[in-house]
Design an enzyme around this catalytic site. Structure first.
Site, PDB file in Angstrom:
ATOM      1  CD  GLU A  41     -54.664 -19.117  41.516  1.00 46.50           C
ATOM      2  OE1 GLU A  41     -54.775 -18.587  42.711  1.00 46.50           O
ATOM      3  OE2 GLU A  41     -54.200 -20.122  41.194  1.00 46.50           O
ATOM      4  CE  LYS A  43     -56.896 -18.587  45.755  1.00 48.15           C
ATOM      5  NZ  LYS A  43     -55.660 -18.829  45.352  1.00 48.15           N
ATOM      6  CE  LYS A  45     -59.001  -6.465  41.666  1.00 51.50           C
ATOM      7  NZ  LYS A  45     -58.445  -5.282  41.041  1.00 51.50           N
ATOM      8  N   GLY A  67     -53.860 -17.265  52.134  1.00 56.53           N
ATOM      9  CA  GLY A  67     -53.546 -15.859  52.086  1.00 56.53           C
ATOM     10  C   GLY A  67     -54.206 -15.136  51.148  1.00 56.53           C
ATOM     11  CB  THR A  69     -53.798  -9.768  49.539  1.00 54.75           C
ATOM     12  OG1 THR A  69     -52.832 -10.593  49.823  1.00 54.75           O
ATOM     13  CG2 THR A  69     -53.382  -8.351  49.995  1.00 54.75           C
ATOM     14  CD  GLN A 251     -55.082 -23.974  50.045  1.00 53.91           C
ATOM     15  OE1 GLN A 251     -56.076 -24.588  50.112  1.00 53.91           O
ATOM     16  NE2 GLN A 251     -54.594 -23.117  50.726  1.00 53.91           N
ATOM     17  N   GLY A 329     -44.085 -15.399  53.373  1.00 59.40           N
ATOM     18  CA  GLY A 329     -43.279 -14.201  53.300  1.00 59.40           C
ATOM     19  C   GLY A 329     -42.366 -14.705  52.217  1.00 59.40           C
ATOM     20  NE  ARG A 332     -47.285 -15.354  46.211  1.00 57.06           N
ATOM     21  CZ  ARG A 332     -47.993 -14.224  46.418  1.00 57.06           C
ATOM     22  NH1 ARG A 332     -48.170 -13.472  45.350  1.00 57.06           N
ATOM     23  NH2 ARG A 332     -48.897 -14.143  47.557  1.00 57.06           N
ATOM     24  CE  LYS A 358     -49.835  -9.752  41.439  1.00 53.39           C
ATOM     25  NZ  LYS A 358     -48.972 -10.077  42.382  1.00 53.39           N
ATOM     26  N   GLY A 442     -54.598  -3.980  38.763  1.00 50.06           N
ATOM     27  CA  GLY A 442     -54.047  -3.482  40.095  1.00 50.06           C
ATOM     28  C   GLY A 442     -54.804  -4.089  41.090  1.00 50.06           C
TER      29      GLY A 442
HETATM   30  P1  GDP Z   1     -54.962 -15.202  46.443  1.00 45.02           P
HETATM   31  O1  GDP Z   1     -54.364 -15.964  47.550  1.00 45.02           O
HETATM   32  O2  GDP Z   1     -55.287 -15.953  45.397  1.00 45.02           O
HETATM   33  O3  GDP Z   1     -56.154 -14.435  47.152  1.00 45.02           O
HETATM   34  O4  GDP Z   1     -53.767 -14.016  46.120  1.00 45.02           O
HETATM   35  P2  GDP Z   1     -52.543 -13.426  46.950  1.00 45.02           P
HETATM   36  O5  GDP Z   1     -53.380 -12.179  47.862  1.00 45.02           O
HETATM   37  O6  GDP Z   1     -51.975 -14.481  47.765  1.00 45.02           O
HETATM   38  O7  GDP Z   1     -51.748 -12.968  46.062  1.00 45.02           O
HETATM   39  C1  GDP Z   1     -52.237 -11.875  44.939  1.00 45.02           C
HETATM   40  C2  GDP Z   1     -51.342 -10.583  45.175  1.00 45.02           C
HETATM   41  O8  GDP Z   1     -51.625  -9.815  44.025  1.00 45.02           O
HETATM   42  C3  GDP Z   1     -51.817  -9.657  46.421  1.00 45.02           C
HETATM   43  O9  GDP Z   1     -50.815  -8.909  46.976  1.00 45.02           O
HETATM   44  C4  GDP Z   1     -52.807  -8.692  45.763  1.00 45.02           C
HETATM   45  O10 GDP Z   1     -53.107  -7.431  46.430  1.00 45.02           O
HETATM   46  C5  GDP Z   1     -52.203  -8.625  44.500  1.00 45.02           C
HETATM   47  N1  GDP Z   1     -53.030  -8.398  43.251  1.00 45.02           N
HETATM   48  C6  GDP Z   1     -54.240  -8.843  42.893  1.00 45.02           C
HETATM   49  N2  GDP Z   1     -54.715  -8.479  41.833  1.00 45.02           N
HETATM   50  C7  GDP Z   1     -53.730  -7.699  41.249  1.00 45.02           C
HETATM   51  C8  GDP Z   1     -53.478  -7.091  39.960  1.00 45.02           C
HETATM   52  O11 GDP Z   1     -54.320  -7.127  39.234  1.00 45.02           O
HETATM   53  N3  GDP Z   1     -52.321  -6.279  39.879  1.00 45.02           N
HETATM   54  C9  GDP Z   1     -51.345  -6.257  40.890  1.00 45.02           C
HETATM   55  N4  GDP Z   1     -50.242  -5.504  40.593  1.00 45.02           N
HETATM   56  N5  GDP Z   1     -51.517  -6.686  42.018  1.00 45.02           N
HETATM   57  C10 GDP Z   1     -52.662  -7.415  42.305  1.00 45.02           C
HETATM   58  P1  IMO Z   2     -53.883 -19.273  48.447  1.00 43.54           P
HETATM   59  O1  IMO Z   2     -55.369 -19.485  48.798  1.00 43.54           O
HETATM   60  C1  IMO Z   2     -49.841 -20.864  47.077  1.00 43.54           C
HETATM   61  C2  IMO Z   2     -48.659 -24.559  48.874  1.00 43.54           C
HETATM   62  C3  IMO Z   2     -47.309 -24.708  49.593  1.00 43.54           C
HETATM   63  C4  IMO Z   2     -46.821 -25.885  49.475  1.00 43.54           C
HETATM   64  C5  IMO Z   2     -48.037 -26.796  49.133  1.00 43.54           C
HETATM   65  C6  IMO Z   2     -48.418 -27.741  50.260  1.00 43.54           C
HETATM   66  O2  IMO Z   2     -53.309 -18.095  49.128  1.00 43.54           O
HETATM   67  O3  IMO Z   2     -53.754 -19.231  46.963  1.00 43.54           O
HETATM   68  P2  IMO Z   2     -49.745 -27.119  52.534  1.00 43.54           P
HETATM   69  O4  IMO Z   2     -49.533 -26.038  53.798  1.00 43.54           O
HETATM   70  O5  IMO Z   2     -51.042 -26.585  52.155  1.00 43.54           O
HETATM   71  O6  IMO Z   2     -49.638 -28.560  53.167  1.00 43.54           O
HETATM   72  O7  IMO Z   2     -48.579 -26.629  51.398  1.00 43.54           O
HETATM   73  O8  IMO Z   2     -48.952 -25.933  48.844  1.00 43.54           O
HETATM   74  N1  IMO Z   2     -49.509 -23.753  49.235  1.00 43.54           N
HETATM   75  C7  IMO Z   2     -50.010 -22.476  48.584  1.00 43.54           C
HETATM   76  N2  IMO Z   2     -49.306 -21.757  47.651  1.00 43.54           N
HETATM   77  N3  IMO Z   2     -51.115 -20.066  47.629  1.00 43.54           N
HETATM   78  C8  IMO Z   2     -51.881 -20.681  48.735  1.00 43.54           C
HETATM   79  O9  IMO Z   2     -52.952 -20.306  49.149  1.00 43.54           O
HETATM   80  C9  IMO Z   2     -51.376 -22.330  49.303  1.00 43.54           C
HETATM   81  N4  IMO Z   2     -51.563 -22.695  50.119  1.00 43.54           N
HETATM   82  C10 IMO Z   2     -50.628 -23.771  49.969  1.00 43.54           C
HETATM   83  O10 IMO Z   2     -46.780 -23.478  49.646  1.00 43.54           O
HETATM   84  O11 IMO Z   2     -45.928 -25.856  48.268  1.00 43.54           O
HETATM   85 MG    MG Z   3     -52.273 -16.314  48.527  1.00 43.82          MG
END
Ligand code: GDP
Ligand code: IMO
Ligand code: MG
Length: 461
Positions: A41, A43, A45, A67, A69, A251, A329, A332, A358, A442
């Site tokens: 979502e 988180k 950031k 993961g 970012t 998650q 990678g 989604r 976003k 962003g």
């Molecule tokens: P997390 O796991 O909840 O920390 O989220 P991820 O890092 O897996 O995925 C969120 C993605 O959206 C990352 O690539 C961020 O850089 C990007 N992101 C976060 N907030 C925004 C936003 O407001 N706008 C855009 N365009 N990208 C964002």
């Molecule tokens: P962040 O913290 C999105 C998903 C996997 C799979 C399910 C179980 O970046 O939001 P696992 O390896 O945990 O046993 O996989 O959960 N999953 C996530 N999907 N963001 C994550 O973490 C995830 N961590 C696990 O894709 O469907």
């Molecule tokens: Mg993530």
């Protein structure tokens, strides 16, 4: 004997007022930031942004399946196990007892951050009660995912589930166990024996060198030893000295082992309750819960997804939002904001406020569908169905809102956003029943608006 001087009325009033201010500040000190959907979502950031207001950022569950970012200027960081707060100078980072730790992944992540000049060893502490992921956990996961007659979950293949299985089965190995090599070897051999038997039973070709791993983990343990401690004592001690803690969820709530779309979930308590069990900080010491949600919704892996868009809409969200997993990678799955889902995650977490991320990804759209209600077999659905089969049958009822067709990036204030964008946010706020205190438009730190006068502003003050 010196007589204690009676305070004047004015002095008494001033002192009481000061005490009140301290109580008020203390009341709002510790908050949880967690995912309101299926993860990713934003988180990382949000935590990075808010971390400067806190002394400690603590992870309470999950492992390197996460993961998160964070962009700082030109630099991109993807944090997996280490709390995002590590990127803020002066902020301490804690890996709590509820996290499962792959030591090889941890050491690799530490080295990558250190290469960017981040003083990880100075600021990171790891719970001695956290469970250890071993390479054989990945093997077991592979076996489970490939099992006939079972729908694969589409896990991240990091060994997360099997490690938590051993934890709950009371045969797991914790970080503290690594420091007594004699007893560690006994625990390890027993656990390894179980896994070998399983692999044989299911005729899985197993190339794991169990003896080498045992030695390697003892070496890893030596390397992290100075960072390991009783983090529950550390956190409670810090709170007693008035320090503020931010709990970073990994998650999302719909991946929570109890409240998510079981069995298509992860194996830990990603919802707010996990922050307490996963760190040893009592629930009474946590004062607020901030939910992070995209302005639409995504999911990685299998499982029901009522508002999924498999047409051009979903494609556009994936392209504009760059929706590819930060860990694996994988593309989604994308869909529209789901009101019943958010109402449900607000209920189980008690969100005080939401940060919607976003929003900018919707900038191009002429019309924006929102899943406003669920119907199932011709009737309105008032509670989140418990089974994935019922969830797969849900008929989403969409309402369509006008888009704004202009960039929302680089706005400093909420009331500067285009009116249709504010109307969209108002709609989400009214339908979910949770205030929207922050909006992200962003990936950069400065592309975030905290609404003046919001609960969010007060929580982080
Ligand atoms: P997390 O796991 O909840 O920390 O989220 P991820 O890092 O897996 O995925 C969120 C993605 O959206 C990352 O690539 C961020 O850089 C990007 N992101 C976060 N907030 C925004 C936003 O407001 N706008 C855009 N365009 N990208 C964002
Ligand atoms: P962040 O913290 C999105 C998903 C996997 C799979 C399910 C179980 O970046 O939001 P696992 O390896 O945990 O046993 O996989 O959960 N999953 C996530 N999907 N963001 C994550 O973490 C995830 N961590 C696990 O894709 O469907
Ligand atoms: Mg993530």
């Amino acid at each position: 004997m010196a007589q204690a001087r009676q305070p004047s009325l004015l002095q008494w009033f001033a002192e009481s007022a000061q005490a009140l201010v301290i109580v008020r500040v203390k009341k709002m000190s510790n908050v949880i930031v967690l995912g309101a959907q299926w993860g990713d979502e934003g988180k990382g950031k949000v935590v990075d942004l808010l971390a400067e207001r806190f002394d400690i950022v603590a992870r309470y569950q999950g492992g390197h399946n996460a993961g998160h970012t964070v962009f700082i200027g030109e630099k991109k960081f993807v944090l997996k196990l280490i709390p995002s707060g590590i990127l803020r100078p002066g902020v301490e980072a804690v890996i709590g007892n509820g996290v499962v730790v792959d030591l090889a992944a941890l050491i690799e992540e530490m080295a990558a951050l250190e290469a960017h000049g981040i003083e990880v060893r100075r600021h990171l502490r790891i719970s001695n009660r956290a469970h250890v992921i071993f390479p054989f956990h990945r093997l077991i996961e592979k076996m489970s995912e490939a099992r006939e007659n079972r729908i694969p979950i589409g896990t991240t293949s990091r060994g997360i589930g099997p490690c938590y299985e051993d934890k709950i089965g009371r045969r797991g190995i914790r970080i503290a166990d690594l420091f007594d090599s004699e007893s560690f070897r006994i625990l390890y051999d027993t656990l390894a024996e179980d896994k070998k038997t399983l692999a044989e039973t299911f005729q899985l070709h197993d190339t794991i060198d169990y003896t080498r791993i045992c030695q390697q983990y003892l070496e890893y343990a030596d390397r992290i030893r100075p960072l390991v401690c009783d983090t529950a004592a550390l956190l409670n001690g810090a709170m007693a000295r008035g320090k503020r803690i931010l709990f970073e969820g990994a998650q999302g709530t719909m991946l929570d082992i109890d409240h998510g779309t079981y069995p298509f979930v992860t194996s830990s308590s990603a919802a707010a309750g996990g922050a307490s069990t996963g760190t040893g900080v009592p629930p009474t010491a946590i004062h607020g819960v901030i939910g992070v949600s995209k302005a639409y919704i995504t999911r990685v892996g299998s499982g029901p997804f009522p508002s999924e868009s498999n047409d051009g809409g979903g494609e556009l969200l994936r392209r504009e939002g760059n929706e590819f997993g930060a860990v694996t990678g994988r593309p989604r799955r994308c869909g529209w904001f789901d009101v019943p889902l958010l109402r449900y995650t607000a209920m189980v977490n008690g969100f005080d406020t939401l940060v919607i991320t976003k929003l900018d990804v919707l900038d191009l759209l002429e019309q924006i569908p929102v899943c406003a209600r669920y119907r199932l077999r011709g009737a309105d659905v008032t509670e989140m169905p418990a089974t994935y089969r019922a969830l797969e049958e849900i008929e989403p009822v969409f309402e369509t809102l006008p888009g704004w067709r202009t960039s929302t990036r680089n706005f400093g204030r909420y009331d500067e956003l285009p009116e249709p964008a504010r109307a969209y946010l108002r709609f989400l706020e009214e339908r979910t029943g949770v205030e929207i205190g922050g909006v992200s438009t962003g990936p950069e730190r400065n592309e975030t608006i905290i609404k003046a006068g919001s609960k969010l502003e007060r929580l982080i003050a």
